[in-house]
Design an enzyme around this catalytic site. Structure first.
Site, short mmCIF file in Angstrom:
data_model
loop_
_atom_site.label_atom_id
_atom_site.label_comp_id
_atom_site.label_asym_id
_atom_site.label_seq_id
_atom_site.Cartn_x
_atom_site.Cartn_y
_atom_site.Cartn_z
N LYS A 219 0.89 -1.17 0.00
CA LYS A 219 0.00 0.00 0.00
C LYS A 219 0.93 1.21 0.00
CE LYS A 219 -3.41 2.27 3.05
NZ LYS A 219 -4.37 2.06 4.16
N GLU A 223 -3.40 6.95 2.20
CA GLU A 223 -3.73 7.14 3.61
C GLU A 223 -2.48 7.28 4.48
OE1 GLU A 223 -6.51 3.90 4.46
OE2 GLU A 223 -8.16 5.17 3.79
N LYS A 293 -9.69 -3.03 -5.05
CA LYS A 293 -10.93 -3.38 -4.37
C LYS A 293 -12.05 -3.52 -5.40
CE LYS A 293 -9.58 -1.14 -0.09
NZ LYS A 293 -9.91 -0.32 1.08
N ASP A 298 -14.73 2.03 -1.21
CA ASP A 298 -14.11 1.30 -0.10
C ASP A 298 -15.04 0.27 0.52
OD1 ASP A 298 -12.35 0.53 1.79
OD2 ASP A 298 -12.48 2.32 3.03
N GLU A 326 -16.15 -4.81 7.75
CA GLU A 326 -15.91 -3.44 8.22
C GLU A 326 -17.16 -2.57 8.09
OE1 GLU A 326 -12.64 -1.46 6.27
OE2 GLU A 326 -13.10 0.47 7.21
N HIS A 441 -21.10 5.43 2.33
CA HIS A 441 -20.16 5.99 3.30
C HIS A 441 -20.78 6.99 4.27
CE1 HIS A 441 -16.28 6.01 5.00
NE2 HIS A 441 -15.63 5.66 3.90
C1 GCV Z 1 -5.91 -1.13 6.09
C2 GCV Z 1 -10.10 1.70 4.55
C3 GCV Z 1 -10.09 1.10 5.92
C4 GCV Z 1 -8.67 1.05 6.47
C5 GCV Z 1 -7.81 0.23 5.51
C6 GCV Z 1 -7.87 0.89 4.14
C7 GCV Z 1 -7.09 0.09 3.12
O1 GCV Z 1 -9.75 3.03 4.58
O2 GCV Z 1 -10.94 1.82 6.76
O3 GCV Z 1 -8.71 0.45 7.74
O4 GCV Z 1 -6.48 0.15 5.96
O5 GCV Z 1 -9.20 0.98 3.72
O6 GCV Z 1 -7.71 -0.76 2.49
O7 GCV Z 1 -5.92 0.30 2.96
#
Ligand code: GCV
Length: 593
Positions: A219, A223, A293, A298, A326, A441
């Site tokens: 990644k 973020e 994804k 998300d 999640e 979301h």
């Molecule tokens: C592992 C979303 C989730 C994060 C996750 C991110 C990702 O933002 O809330 O917890 O981080 O996706 O898939 O990298």
């Protein structure tokens, strides 16, 4: 002859482990394995881990094929079957301190400060192997640089040794900034010769102790994670550097396309993956796979498919599905996810992909996944990775039969068919009581459990604020992502591009995702948008209530503890569905007063 001998040894090992699973913690493996199975190797079979079952005889080209065939026999299969994907991988978002990002079933089975629980990991391996999973990424994509230190590589080797007999390769998530973060170099620039050499040496160090190590998951520039942009380089520069380090050892790089807020900051978040990656198509090494994804945002309860899958025609691609719930009730709601994943495959042909990754829902809880029915999602992921053509219904049926028994003369089969119905309706029910008509979301901040449609924090990036995703006011609701809005529809291939672009032809399940719609607009039901929202929220609650009635009827046929544990979660789900409905209808309704 030798391979036959080792197959028999492996088989005996399996029986021993299956016996340990009788404590109920590995639900779908509780069935009794027939003792009179014949295993035979046939080197003329196709070159993969498939199997052929004829009566009680399992034939395969490889030992893994024999193992897979044996579990297939347990679920009643006959005939020949071959894996659709070579890469069928779980992604654990487990941190080195034992916590799990988005984990709802206890702490990590791999990481904490104590020694490894080899038996537990073996039971995990058996469960994975029984559904064909053949790889696992052991740590969070938000990866600690420490993962690559000697101490942890030693632990990875121990885990790899336990998983190997089950045909499961280990992979690691790596922090792109590791050489710098570990204080070994001043930079992590992918074009710097010292950095390249650092990664080559690191790969050598890993492969010296784990010769069948699978590779890295990354990644980057997402973020807050470091990445090649930090040095003015591209994703291709970054991925290729790692690919070059792994190549001599046969390893791969799974590079994630989940990016926003970096290079294309300010652009509609759902467009940013295509904006960042499409121009790089054709520039990646052949051992790089782009992992995306299923949806462009998300892991929402419903999203349109991610258009990145249409754009990367020269790059190998994998889909990343989220098994851990999640955004779908976090192991407190019964939501069977196979229908959502099949929906994705109805837009992105399985042939476009070289593999599937599933973000695991596994932890130290006795039932592994927090909710007994969440095990069905782990099961379904494995089965779909083996064969994406299987129906949600067939997979659920298999799981129910193996989990709760299959006495065809008893009331149990009637209960199982009602539970099957519950499972198949559960995802749509969740969409209804959380986010119907393309809403998305509107979760509470950070932990994502429960509704917060009015959520806004001035000190947060706007893409983290629920109000950004519906933009409701007294006249309208939804985001205009058409060609005259943010332009997200233009990233789709035809016929979806035109279909989604036009408010009259956009499927209603995506309406508020792609369009800004007046509250008073009439939909196909004849109801206005506002009336239709109310209808869906109420329907979702009614669905969950009807699931609870069926669970009550199942009581005499399910063991007490398991029934009670599901019952408690079911009661929670009923309350939570009401909370979703009431909060969302109160909030959106307030614009209409
Ligand atoms: C592992 C979303 C989730 C994060 C996750 C991110 C990702 O933002 O809330 O917890 O981080 O996706 O898939 O990298």
């Amino acid at each position: 002859m030798n391979s036959l001998k080792s197959a028999v040894i492996l088989f005996l090992l399996c029986l021993a482990t299956a016996a340990r699973s009788e404590d109920g913690s590995c639900l779908w493996l509780r069935g009794e394995m027939p003792t009179d199975i014949t295993l035979q190797i046939d080197s003329t079979m196709p070159d993969d881990d498939g199997y052929r079952i004829n009566g009680r005889t399992v034939t395969a080209r490889t030992q893994m094929g024999l193992l897979y065939g044996r579990y297939a026999l347990l679920r009643g299969e006959q005939g020949e079957s071959h894996p659709f994907y070579r890469l069928r991988i779980l992604n654990h978002w487990d941190n080195l301190d034992g916590s799990i990002e988005r984990g709802y079933a206890g702490a990590s089975i791999f990481w904490d400060n104590s020694s490894l629980d080899a038996q537990l990991i073996q039971r995990y391996a058996e469960a994975c192997a029984s559904i064909g999973i053949n790889g696992t990424v052991l740590n969070n994509v938000n990866a600690s640089p420490k993962m690559l230190t000697r101490k942890y590589i030693k632990k990875v080797k121990e885990i790899a040794d336990i998983l190997r007999p089950w045909g499961i390769k280990v992979y690691l998530s790596v922090n792109f900034g590791s050489p710098k973060a570990l204080g070994e170099l001043k930079t992590a620039d992918p074009l710097d010769p010292q950095v390249r050499q650092w990664w080559q040496k690191k790969a050598e160090e890993i492969y010296a102790v784990i010769p069948d190590f699978g590779g890295f998951l990354v990644k980057a520039n997402s973020e807050g994670q470091p990445g090649p942009f930090d040095y003015g380089r591209t994703h291709a520069d970054g991925a290729n550097m790692l690919a070059d380090a792994l190549k001599p050892h046969g390893g791969i790089v799974m590079w994630r396309s989940f990016v926003y807020g970096a290079k294309h900051q300010g652009e509609d978040r759902v467009k940013q993956a295509v904006s960042e990656f499409a121009e790089l198509d054709g520039q990646f090494r052949d051992n790089v796979i782009l992992q995306s994804k299923n949806g462009p945002l998300d892991f929402q309860p419903r999203e349109p498919y991610a258009p990145i899958f249409d754009h990367m025609t020269k790059t190998a691609q994998m889909a990343e599905l989220q098994i851990t719930q999640e955004y779908l009730g976090q192991s407190k709601h019964l939501v069977y996810l196979a229908p959502m994943w099949k929906e994705f495959f109805s837009f992105v042909s399985p042939e476009r992909l070289v593999g599937i990754a599933g973000v695991a829902n596994i932890g130290l809880d006795t039932n592994w996944c927090g909710h007994h029915f969440s095990q069905a999602n782990w099961y379904a992921f494995g089965r779909l990775a083996w064969n994406p053509m299987l129906s949600s219904e067939q997979i659920a049926e298999e799981w129910l039969t193996q989990t709760f028994g299959n006495d065809s003369n008893s009331q149990l089969s009637i209960i199982n068919s009602q539970l099957l119905d519950v499972m198949l309706r559960s995802r749509e029910a969740c969409v209804d009581y959380m986010m119907p008509l393309g809403l998305h979301h509107i979760f509470k901040f950070d932990h994502h459990m429960g509704p917060d449609p009015g959520g806004f924090k001035a000190n947060y990036p706007i893409e983290w604020c629920p109000v950004y995703y519906h933009r409701a006011n007294k006249d309208s609701i939804g985001v205009d992502r058409s060609s005259t809005g943010t332009g997200a529809t233009t990233q789709y291939r035809e016929p979806y591009r035109s279909q989604y672009d036009n408010i009259d032809t956009c499927p209603e399940q995506y309406l508020l995702w792609f369009h800004r719609v007046p509250w008073t607009r009439r939909l196909s039901s004849g109801r206005t948008v506002w009336e239709e929202l109310q209808y869906h929220y109420n329907r979702g609650v009614e669905e969950v209530d009807s699931f609870a009635v069926i669970w009550q009827e199942a009581k005499p046929f399910i063991d007490k503890q398991r029934w009670q544990e599901v019952e408690e979660r079911m009661e929670f789900q009923q309350k939570d569905a009401r909370l979703w409905r009431d909060v969302c209808l109160d909030y959106f309704g307030s614009f209409l007063k």
